[in-house]
Design an enzyme around this catalytic site. Structure first.
Site, short mmCIF file in Angstrom:
data_model
loop_
_atom_site.label_atom_id
_atom_site.label_comp_id
_atom_site.label_asym_id
_atom_site.label_seq_id
_atom_site.Cartn_x
_atom_site.Cartn_y
_atom_site.Cartn_z
N ASP A 143 64.27 46.60 60.31
CA ASP A 143 63.51 47.63 61.02
C ASP A 143 63.32 47.10 62.44
OD1 ASP A 143 62.03 49.78 61.67
OD2 ASP A 143 60.37 49.38 60.30
N ASP A 177 63.30 53.76 67.64
CA ASP A 177 62.92 55.16 67.78
C ASP A 177 61.41 55.29 67.90
OD1 ASP A 177 63.38 54.35 64.85
OD2 ASP A 177 61.97 56.02 64.70
N CYS A 198 53.09 50.74 30.09
CA CYS A 198 54.37 50.31 30.63
C CYS A 198 54.83 49.11 29.82
CB CYS A 198 54.18 49.95 32.10
SG CYS A 198 55.57 49.10 32.86
N CYS A 236 57.23 46.83 31.06
CA CYS A 236 57.95 45.90 31.92
C CYS A 236 57.56 44.46 31.53
CB CYS A 236 57.67 46.20 33.39
SG CYS A 236 56.09 45.56 34.00
N CYS A 241 53.81 43.84 32.05
CA CYS A 241 52.88 44.57 31.18
C CYS A 241 53.03 44.19 29.71
CB CYS A 241 53.04 46.07 31.36
SG CYS A 241 52.66 46.58 33.04
ZN LIG Z 1 54.62 47.28 33.93
#
Ligand SMILES: [Zn+2]
Length: 483
Positions: free
Chosen positions: A87, A122, A276, A278, A281
């Site tokens: 960026d 920009d 969740c 993942c 989790c």
């Molecule tokens: Zn998770």
């Protein structure tokens, strides 16, 4: 211009693509996690990250980082050997209105440190400025885009140059920006200045900004929605044709104790369960996540990539529209965004693939899906004569030369299309909503108007009465049948 973006599959306006960069090919849609300049990004591979984004201006501003970046390169500095986007400092410009670097200098610097995708400096116009001011800022942005394009040679340079589309919330300015940027010619088009819209949940404006930009760019060009990092907007944004996202959100939200999900944002303090599976989790408790911002950020990133994979699979199965309809339930303003999107249905129809496996009617917006519009536009292809029966059930005691079945939102369709997409394999609720009935009735009227010499008989249940009033007044025979 070299072909650096290849589209593998598509649905609605979304696509699965392959973007070639100097450090390898990435598959889109994908998310670029935002990395603080000079920090080690190597652990991100485990999350499914293919490309990261870091700030060239901040790198430039710090003498140590700048020296290292010039000597050893950006990839060494971040310990990341895959693609990196940089960026230019536009966001810092937006936040602090004043930064000490020229456009040409930051563009050259991005190339010098080995960025794979560089961006000119920009001006991210605010969303509450006048049209005159926004136009003035846009003209500056376009001049900088031209200047950068002259510095970076498309064929000789390894760095892909991105041309950011600005123009605040003004449709004519976004269109103008997109057309002008296309003339200059870039390999990637970020849509900028949208963070304030997302922060204020102004999703209708966001949808308009994306579409006014997107519809005036080459359809095959990759699009980066700059600053969009919440998983609940990914499906909608991909369906609108966005290919790349960046996420500072996964850490920013974590630092505010917020647990991201494609269904919205939860406060970890108020949570009792983790919805969740993942790695974070499944191995930790709510309490662990409350105590550890890093764990929370990791979950946020896992869930973001999970959503991207879900979107890709939805594109493959041609069920992206259905996914978007689920996702917009996360927030009423997101649903407004989808409503805004369907007001562009005529444009979207041009992008949407013609053949899919199933059509699932998921609410009033489904009546404006490409498939429905397309069907309605093609009612003139039937060659009819004599008697035509339009019916919700097969009625053998009425004589006909052509048999049409009646199914909302499509309306009348000939028996031969019973197995053909979209009418045949469509899944429509037993009790269709008002919009579906209105659309179906409009298509009946259209079919009748297209065939003035044909005698039509409609056989259907009383549920249709209010929708067929006009047809009945015109003298078309309607036979009411029992459910
Ligand atoms: Zn998770």
């Amino acid at each position: 211009m070299q072909e650096i973006f290849e589209i593998k599959d598509k649905d609605v306006m979304g696509r699965i693509g392959r973007l070639k960069t100097a450090h390898g090919v990435i598959e889109t849609p994908t998310i670029m996690p935002v990395i603080r300049p000079g920090t080690d990004a190597s652990r991100l591979r485990a999350f499914g990250v293919e490309i990261i984004i870091t700030n060239a201006y901040i790198t430039y501003r710090s003498p140590d980082l700048r020296e290292d970046a010039i000597k050893k390169g950006l990839h060494h500095l971040t310990n990341w050997d895959r693609p990196i986007m940089t960026d230019s400092g536009s966001y810092q410009l937006y936040e602090y209105r004043d930064i000490e670097i020229a456009n040409s200098e930051i563009v050259r610097f991005q190339r010098e440190i080995g960025s794979d995708i560089g961006v000119p400096l920009d001006i991210p116009s605010a969303i509450d400025i006048t049209h005159t001011r926004a136009k003035m800022e846009l003209d500056t942005t376009l001049n900088r885009l031209r200047e950068a394009r002259n510095l970076i040679d498309d064929c000789k340079d390894d760095m892909i140059l991105a041309g950011t589309i600005q123009g605040s919330i003004y449709p004519d300015l976004r269109e103008y920006a997109a057309k002008e940027a296309s003339k200059i010619g870039f390999d990637l088009y970020p849509i900028g200045g949208v963070v304030p819209l997302m922060e204020r949940y102004r999703y209708s404006d966001l949808v308009r900004v994306i579409l006014h930009s997107k519809l005036n760019l080459e359809p095959a060009s990759p699009i980066h929605l700059f600053g969009a990092g919440h998983p609940m907007v990914f499906a909608l944004a991909v369906a609108l044709g966005c290919d790349l996202f960046d996420s500072a959100a996964y850490t920013l939200y974590a630092s505010g104790g917020r647990y991201l999900s494609p269904m919205g944002t939860y406060f970890i303090e108020a949570m009792e369960y983790l919805p969740c599976s993942c790695p974070v989790c499944s191995r930790n408790s709510v309490r662990d996540l409350r105590m550890d911002e890093g764990l929370l950020a990791d979950h946020n990133l896992y869930t973001s990539f999970e959503e991207i994979r879900r979107i890709k699979e939805a594109i493959r199965e041609k069920r992206l529209w259905e996914l978007v309809q689920m996702r917009v339930q996360a927030h009423p303003k997101l649903l407004d965004g989808l409503k805004e999107m369907v007001s562009f249905a005529d444009f979207i129809e041009r992008f949407d693939p013609i053949s899919k496996t199933s059509f699932f009617y998921g609410g009033p917006e489904s009546s404006r899906r490409s498939e429905v519009l397309r069907y309605s536009n093609r009612l003139d292809r039937f060659e009819l004569e004599g008697n035509v029966l339009i019916t919700t059930k097969k009625r053998l005691d009425i004589e006909y030369d052509h048999l049409f079945f009646l199914k909302p939102p499509f309306g009348p369709y000939p028996e031969e299309l019973s197995e053909t997409y979209p009418v045949g394999p469509s899944e429509i609720p037993k009790t269709p909503d008002h919009e579906a009935m209105v659309t179906a009735a409009a298509n009946i009227r259209r079919l009748i108007a297209l065939n003035p010499k044909v005698r039509f008989v409609i056989a259907c249940e009383r549920d249709w009465e209010e929708y067929l009033r006009g047809v009945i007044e015109d003298g078309v025979e309607v036979v009411w049948i029992e459910r």
